[in-house]
Design an enzyme around this catalytic site. Structure first.
Site, PDB file in Angstrom:
ATOM      1  N   ARG A 207     -65.713  21.354  46.543  1.00 13.65           N
ATOM      2  CA  ARG A 207     -66.866  20.474  46.455  1.00 13.65           C
ATOM      3  C   ARG A 207     -66.411  19.025  46.568  1.00 13.65           C
ATOM      4  NH1 ARG A 207     -70.276  21.194  41.098  1.00 13.65           N
ATOM      5  NH2 ARG A 207     -68.388  20.363  40.156  1.00 13.65           N
TER       6      ARG A 207
ATOM      7  N   ASP B  14     -75.147  17.751  31.351  1.00  9.85           N
ATOM      8  CA  ASP B  14     -73.828  17.882  31.969  1.00  9.85           C
ATOM      9  C   ASP B  14     -73.941  18.228  33.451  1.00  9.85           C
ATOM     10  OD1 ASP B  14     -74.673  20.360  30.417  1.00  9.85           O
ATOM     11  OD2 ASP B  14     -73.232  21.250  31.794  1.00  9.85           O
TER      12      ASP B  14
END
Length: 497
Positions: A178, A254
């Protein structure tokens, strides 16, 4: 400049922060040989990586966790967060490792974040792995979102293995590389606030401002202005989700990017039949993260970030920033929806016109993506009777159960378009640039997953190519633009998805 793997340029700024911010460790390779499932040439160009490098065995080694290239300094990032409204004091990268921060010739920095890279000190009871199913979904969706113009992390490659991973069932493991300018989250600030480590909190805020909000660096009120900009980015992001008919599924703090990027693809979903209360996560029993709750949850999450920033700036300044969220969201959402309806001017009645149309969609369980695409075929100059006569079908009208109510709405819409002297052909062209023909429906992703689990990755490539240009009709690809079959409308997706 195109670079080989060994020539990538790194500037690992996060690794130079104090050790309280992370744990340094290397990825854990698979127990069986990794293999490349798919690679993204466009993402490779973001870090000046020569696309020819994607076919090298070393490429699979690096992004399969067994090799490092010069300049990488792997670490797992610490953060906390509110999960389903409850504060969890320590989370962190439990199955992902930041390999390093690659810098291209344009001085753009990209985190190389390897998901599924093995256990870290933040894994809690997890195994540190990702499964093929979840990595395929993120790989495809992050690129689909980018092409739709929605801020998001990117994906460089998908690496598979035959290693067994246990979730609801036995599956095979995979790793996803990613990319984002940073992976700092709201929860990164929260962990230091709740630990009362205010020096670390200030270091983090200064770091993020210095790296990503440089125009604020010398401002006397830089923390308040930083928060105000995060508010704006988050409002605009969620407005884009709503306009696209997309639900995140797990909007914990988060999972909220400090840069306003779509982060952490788990039980996401594009809506098929329109349902304002759409819940895409089967674990979300109370609908906290339902589609129509996302704007409010964005505000709630920002209030948690504001709380974490209290030691750095004035409460009233933070409140003023927070108060900007709803007007910003509403203005951006209305702007995007006007574009979807082909409206050029802003008029007071637009909000009601849009809401009434969504009400018709809800009542009829009409397909969100298909109806908006076909709305571009709406005529202002042709009488409605002609559309329904001479053997022609009014395809748009057929989506609605209450045709009389639709006709009433259509008359208002036609008057609205005529009021701004809309030209049908020009409006249709504009609408087809914002209303996609193709989206990553859950059932399409599932079909790619089913084939991949049998060793056939062709559907991943087909979907990836299709979603890189979601607005253009492709001959022979009509099934990918159609409504899903009944089995594909209500697929169960979870946090492990």
């Amino acid at each position: 400049m195109r670079r080989g793997l060994e020539q990538l340029s790194f500037d690992n700024t996060y690794a130079r922060l104090p050790e309280a911010f992370y744990a340094k460790l290397n990825p854990t390779p698979f127990g069986s040989p990794p293999y490349l499932i798919h690679a993204n040439r466009t993402a490779a160009e973001l870090i000046d990586l020569d696309p020819e490098q994607l076919t090298r065995p070393e490429f699979v080694g690096v992004f399969g966790g067994s090799l490092l290239v010069p300049g990488m300094e792997p670490l797992a990032m610490l953060y906390a967060g509110h999960q389903f409204g409850v504060y969890v004091p320590q989370l962190g990268d439990g199955r992902a490792i930041l390999l390093g921060e690659a810098v291209n010739d344009r001085d753009e920095k990209w985190d190389l974040h390897l998901k599924g890279a093995g256990m870290t000190p933040f894994s809690r009871d997890g195994d540190g792995r990702a499964v093929l199913r979840s990595t395929i979904r993120e790989y495809l969706c992050s690129e689909a979102m980018h092409e739709l113009g929605i801020p998001t992390t990117r994906a460089l490659c998908l690496v598979g293995s035959d290693e067994k991973v246990y979730r609801e069932q036995v599956e095979t493991g995979a790793m996803l590389l990613r990319m984002a300018p940073t992976h700092v989250r709201f929860g990164t600030f929260e962990v230091f606030y709740y630990r009362k480590q205010y020096d670390a909190l200030k270091i983090l805020a200064d770091y993020v401002i210095d790296q990503h909000f440089r125009d604020l660096k010398d401002a006397t009120d830089k923390y308040a202005r930083f928060f105000a900009e995060v508010v704006e980015r988050t409002a605009r992001l969620i407005a884009r989700w709503q306009a696209a008919g997309w639900a995140h599924g797990v909007m914990n703090t988060d999972n909220m990017s400090i840069l306003g990027l779509t982060l952490d693809y788990g039980p996401f979903g594009f809506m098929d039949d329109y349902d304002a209360g759409f819940i895409c996560n089967h674990s979300d029993h109370n609908g906290r993260y339902a589609f129509n709750q996302q704007p409010y949850i964005g505000l709630w999450n920002l209030s948690c970030l504001a709380q974490a920033l209290l030691p750095l700036t004035d409460r009233e300044a933070l409140k003023a920033g927070l108060d900007r969220y709803t007007p910003l969201f509403e203005a951006e959402y209305l702007r995007l929806m006007r574009a979807k309806f082909g409206l050029s001017d802003a008029r007071p009645e637009d909000d009601e016109l849009i809401r009434d149309f969504l009400g018709l969609l809800q009542e009829s369980h009409a397909d969100y993506t298909i109806v908006f695409r076909e709305l571009g075929e709406f005529f202002t100059l042709t009488p409605p009777s002609r559309l329904k006569g001479e053997g022609e079908k009014d395809r748009l009208r057929e989506h609605f159960l209450n045709r009389e109510r639709f006709d009433e709405w259509a008359a208002r819409y036609r008057d609205r378009l005529r009021g701004e002297q809309s030209r049908d052909d020009e409006r249709r062209a504009r609408m087809e640039r914002v209303n996609p023909r193709y989206v990553l429906r859950n059932y399409l992703a599932q079909q790619a997953i089913d084939k991949a689990q049998q060793g056939d990755f062709s559907e991943i490539d087909r979907l990836f190519t299709l979603l890189q240009d979601p607005f253009t009709d492709r001959p022979g690809m009509e099934p990918y633009a159609a409504a899903p079959p009944n089995w594909g409308k209500h697929l169960s997706v979870s946090c492990s998805s």
